[in-house]
Structure formats: C-alpha cells, structure tokens
Design a protein around this motif. Sequence first.
Motif, PDB file in Angstrom:
ATOM      1  N   ILE A 114      60.897  25.783  18.274  1.00 25.16           N
ATOM      2  CA  ILE A 114      60.728  24.447  18.842  1.00 25.16           C
ATOM      3  C   ILE A 114      61.877  24.084  19.768  1.00 25.16           C
ATOM      4  CG2 ILE A 114      60.770  21.988  18.234  1.00 25.16           C
ATOM      5  CD1 ILE A 114      58.935  22.607  15.930  1.00 25.16           C
ATOM      6  N   VAL A 115      63.107  24.477  19.444  1.00 25.29           N
ATOM      7  CA  VAL A 115      64.247  24.131  20.298  1.00 25.29           C
ATOM      8  C   VAL A 115      64.103  24.795  21.660  1.00 25.29           C
ATOM      9  CG1 VAL A 115      66.753  24.248  20.564  1.00 25.29           C
ATOM     10  CG2 VAL A 115      65.758  23.759  18.316  1.00 25.29           C
ATOM     11  N   GLY A 116      63.826  26.108  21.663  1.00 26.02           N
ATOM     12  CA  GLY A 116      63.715  26.820  22.926  1.00 26.02           C
ATOM     13  C   GLY A 116      62.544  26.355  23.765  1.00 26.02           C
ATOM     14  N   THR A 117      61.387  26.148  23.149  1.00 27.89           N
ATOM     15  CA  THR A 117      60.211  25.751  23.926  1.00 27.89           C
ATOM     16  C   THR A 117      60.306  24.306  24.407  1.00 27.89           C
ATOM     17  OG1 THR A 117      59.045  25.309  21.836  1.00 27.89           O
ATOM     18  CG2 THR A 117      58.668  27.441  22.891  1.00 27.89           C
ATOM     19  N   VAL A 151      65.704  40.567  33.028  1.00 32.39           N
ATOM     20  CA  VAL A 151      65.648  39.201  33.543  1.00 32.39           C
ATOM     21  C   VAL A 151      67.017  38.831  34.078  1.00 32.39           C
ATOM     22  CG1 VAL A 151      65.153  36.790  33.031  1.00 32.39           C
ATOM     23  CG2 VAL A 151      63.912  38.593  31.828  1.00 32.39           C
ATOM     24  N   HIS A 152      67.065  38.277  35.282  1.00 29.56           N
ATOM     25  CA  HIS A 152      68.274  37.733  35.880  1.00 29.56           C
ATOM     26  C   HIS A 152      68.146  36.215  35.944  1.00 29.56           C
ATOM     27  CE1 HIS A 152      69.922  41.638  37.133  1.00 29.56           C
ATOM     28  NE2 HIS A 152      68.674  41.974  37.428  1.00 29.56           N
ATOM     29  N   ALA A 153      69.190  35.507  35.527  1.00 30.38           N
ATOM     30  CA  ALA A 153      69.121  34.047  35.473  1.00 30.38           C
ATOM     31  C   ALA A 153      70.476  33.434  35.781  1.00 30.38           C
ATOM     32  CB  ALA A 153      68.647  33.586  34.092  1.00 30.38           C
ATOM     33  N   ALA A 154      70.446  32.240  36.354  1.00 33.57           N
ATOM     34  CA  ALA A 154      71.692  31.520  36.614  1.00 33.57           C
ATOM     35  C   ALA A 154      72.286  30.956  35.328  1.00 33.57           C
ATOM     36  CB  ALA A 154      71.436  30.396  37.613  1.00 33.57           C
ATOM     37  N   SER A 155      71.425  30.530  34.387  1.00 36.92           N
ATOM     38  CA  SER A 155      71.889  29.969  33.121  1.00 36.92           C
ATOM     39  C   SER A 155      71.151  30.628  31.967  1.00 36.92           C
ATOM     40  CB  SER A 155      71.661  28.452  33.070  1.00 36.92           C
ATOM     41  OG  SER A 155      72.485  27.782  34.000  1.00 36.92           O
ATOM     42  N   LEU A 156      71.799  30.629  30.800  1.00 40.72           N
ATOM     43  CA  LEU A 156      71.247  31.260  29.606  1.00 40.72           C
ATOM     44  C   LEU A 156      71.312  30.292  28.442  1.00 40.72           C
ATOM     45  CD1 LEU A 156      70.262  33.754  27.975  1.00 40.72           C
ATOM     46  CD2 LEU A 156      72.675  34.380  27.699  1.00 40.72           C
ATOM     47  N   LEU A 157      70.184  30.117  27.739  1.00 40.25           N
ATOM     48  CA  LEU A 157      70.123  29.292  26.538  1.00 40.25           C
ATOM     49  C   LEU A 157      69.923  30.197  25.326  1.00 40.25           C
ATOM     50  CD1 LEU A 157      69.806  27.019  28.620  1.00 40.25           C
ATOM     51  CD2 LEU A 157      68.031  26.031  27.158  1.00 40.25           C
ATOM     52  N   ASN A 158      70.852  30.104  24.392  1.00 41.14           N
ATOM     53  CA  ASN A 158      70.775  30.870  23.145  1.00 41.14           C
ATOM     54  C   ASN A 158      70.102  30.001  22.087  1.00 41.14           C
ATOM     55  OD1 ASN A 158      71.165  32.370  20.827  1.00 41.14           O
ATOM     56  ND2 ASN A 158      73.390  32.155  20.803  1.00 41.14           N
ATOM     57  N   CYS A 159      68.803  30.195  21.920  1.00 45.95           N
ATOM     58  CA  CYS A 159      68.014  29.458  20.926  1.00 45.95           C
ATOM     59  C   CYS A 159      67.380  30.445  19.947  1.00 45.95           C
ATOM     60  CB  CYS A 159      66.937  28.632  21.616  1.00 45.95           C
ATOM     61  SG  CYS A 159      67.557  27.455  22.843  1.00 45.95           S
TER      62      CYS A 159
END
Length: 413
Positions: free
Chosen positions: A28-31, A206-214
Amino acid sequence: MAERRSLKTDVLKTDVLKTDVLIIGGGIVGTSAAIALRRRGMSVVLLERDLCGARSSGINFGGVRRQGRAFGQLPLAQRAHRIWQSLPALLGTDGEYVRSGHLKFARTAEDFGKLERYRDGAAAYGLDLELIGAAALRDRFPWVGEGLAGASLSPEDGQANPRLVAPAFARAARDAGTVIREREEVVDVGRTHNGFHASTASGLTVHAASLLNCAGAWAAPLAARFGDIVPLTQGHPAMAVTEPMPYFLPLSLGIEGGDIYCRQVARGNVVFGGGRVEPGEGGVDAIRSTTSALFRQMRSLAALVPRLEHAQIIRTWSGIEGYLPDRQPVLCASPGTPGLFHGFGFSGAGFEIGPAAGEVLAELVVDGQTPTPIETFDLRRFAPTLPPPPPHQPLQTQQHNHAATAPTTQGAH
C-alpha cells in the motif's frame, strides 16, 4: 475473495526502462506513493518481487484505527483517515471499509488508567475518545465478557478487507499510468551519475532520477546498499477467521496489551489475531499459524466475547511484516544519498497509515518537504551520528520533460 490477477501483462517485456521515480515494493505504501506521484506528473516504474499487495498489506487484520497509536503517528493517521473516507473515488471500490468504531478494553484498573491517559494525550491531535466504565460497558455491549475494568471507544475508527484494498491500490496506480512489473526480484541497485539503476533477476534494468524504498520486511538490505543501516526484523502474525455466525459485533475490538483483536464482517465471519508464530522448516515463504497460537487466541477471545467460545475456525494464515525496535516506521529522505527515500518498518500497523505515508513520500520527492510531521520517523534515530539529509533539489527542477506518460523503453523484445 476477489480474484487477484497479475499486473505484469500491462507492459511488454523490455530490457531497459527510464523513469523519473523507481519504487521498489508493491504494498500500500509503494502503490499509494505511485498514485500521488502520477498526480504530480512524474513518470513511475514500480517493481514487486511477488504480487502487489500479497505480503503484509494484504494479509493483515484489516483494522483501520487511529486509537492506540503512538502520539507521533497521529498526524499521519489523521491524514490517512481523510484518505480512507474517499476510497471509492480514489480506487473505484470501498474495499469493504466501514467506520464501525474501535473499542479497546482494559482488563485491570491499571490498564484503564492507561486508556485514560492516552485519551487525554490524543485529544491534542484531534482524536476524540470516549471512556466507558465497567458497569456501563456491560449495559451498552451485553456480549462483552465479565471482569473487564472498562474500555475506550473511538467511534470513527473502522475496518476494511485488506485482500480487496491492497490489490485495488495497485490497480489504481496502474490506471494512473504507473508501469508495474510484478515477479521482478531486484538483484542489484546503485547510484549513477544522474540517479539510480536497478537490475532484476529476469534481466530488466531500470534507470531513475529518484528511488523509493518501500520493500517492507525486505527493506533493510536495500537501505544498507546506500549506507542507511536500520535494525529491521521480520515478524509473523497469527491470524484466523471463523465460520459465518449471526451478526452481533458491529465494532472492531482490541485490548490494552494487544494480545487479541477481532472484528466481524457483514457476512458473519469473525476475523481475529494476536501474537506471532515462528518460521518452520519451510522458511518465511511457507509460514502458517500454529495450533498452540490458535489455542492461546481462542482462550483470550472467549474470555473477551463468550459467545465465540464454540466458534469453528475455517482458515488460518500468517505473513511477513517488518518490525523496528520502537515500533515506529522509517519514513524519510536518506541522510546520505540524495534522491533516495525510505518508507518501511510499519511494525504490523501500516494498513491504516499506509496511504498517507505514500503521499508523504511523493511530497518529499517532488517538493523536498511535507506538511505532515515526520521527524519521529527519521532513520537517524538508530544512527544519531549520521549527518542531516543533504539539501534536496525538487525533482521538477531536475528534469525538463514531465508529461504524464509511461517511461521510455529501449530494447523491447
């Protein structure tokens, strides 16, 4: 139970995805973070090692309560309370969410005093609780067992079906334009000169400017890749549900000390839990509740609600939750890695506050700040010598093309 279908077919198999934000973890946090980021025009890729919502977000008790939370969590819980009210508009389903009320019992006078002190402290955060003495308790709720010292009622707290709600958040994120890839186990992640890269066991990069650790109970190794060390452990709740019974229990129930909790759904089944079980030979992926745990629960449950003494159990289960020593989550920007954000360790109590935590993460990514107080959740409480988070440049000023479209792909099969 609603069918849980895979979301993996939403996108053709690719070798490389490029995106503004990469989220690891489909609970739920990530989505909910993905939904909020898409609302702000960010492109988002979400990687989930199993199926979205299949772990703690989908196997928990289903309590949507603010009562009993640490005071530092109440601003986040109050924000989440407003989100839950708008669930049909957000997800297209109510997830069987009802504001049934949450009744928390006290076995002793000492426990009743704890409820009284909690009521007084929670009032400063806008949480109105009603204390009910022993005599009035039996008058109002005749199904309650004898010998209780009283209870605290939070009339607007409630309950929902996590097996409906958790997948619904993932579907809403997908419908908002998030690229969701399930059954993609991340095997490598690191920094690049302009962001982050992650590789999966299937060969996806995957390349990304920001990363969320959920990543929930698996978040600590990911955080450690960037020098963010947290004492996260795994816990395994013991859960069960009874046969359908005549409906009599409109409230979600808990008790001071937390050893038993239960709720009755509209079709009559009583869902209950309390305590933990340990993994057997099959490890955490095969964890189940145990006979000894069920006997302990049923004794406590029958004392609390005597008419459940002869209820027949039809299903039991457990799962994997991430716990921290102080039972407070980590919800913050990384102290040492710009563009990295953490949201994990909700210690068995993330179902209610998860949607608000996701929105907070989106605000940290895009704005560099959030109006919701989250200082209590900084991971530097476990490593006070770490420096404060580096200055954050909002993501909107780092990139120039933020059309609300799916990430670009390269090397499509």
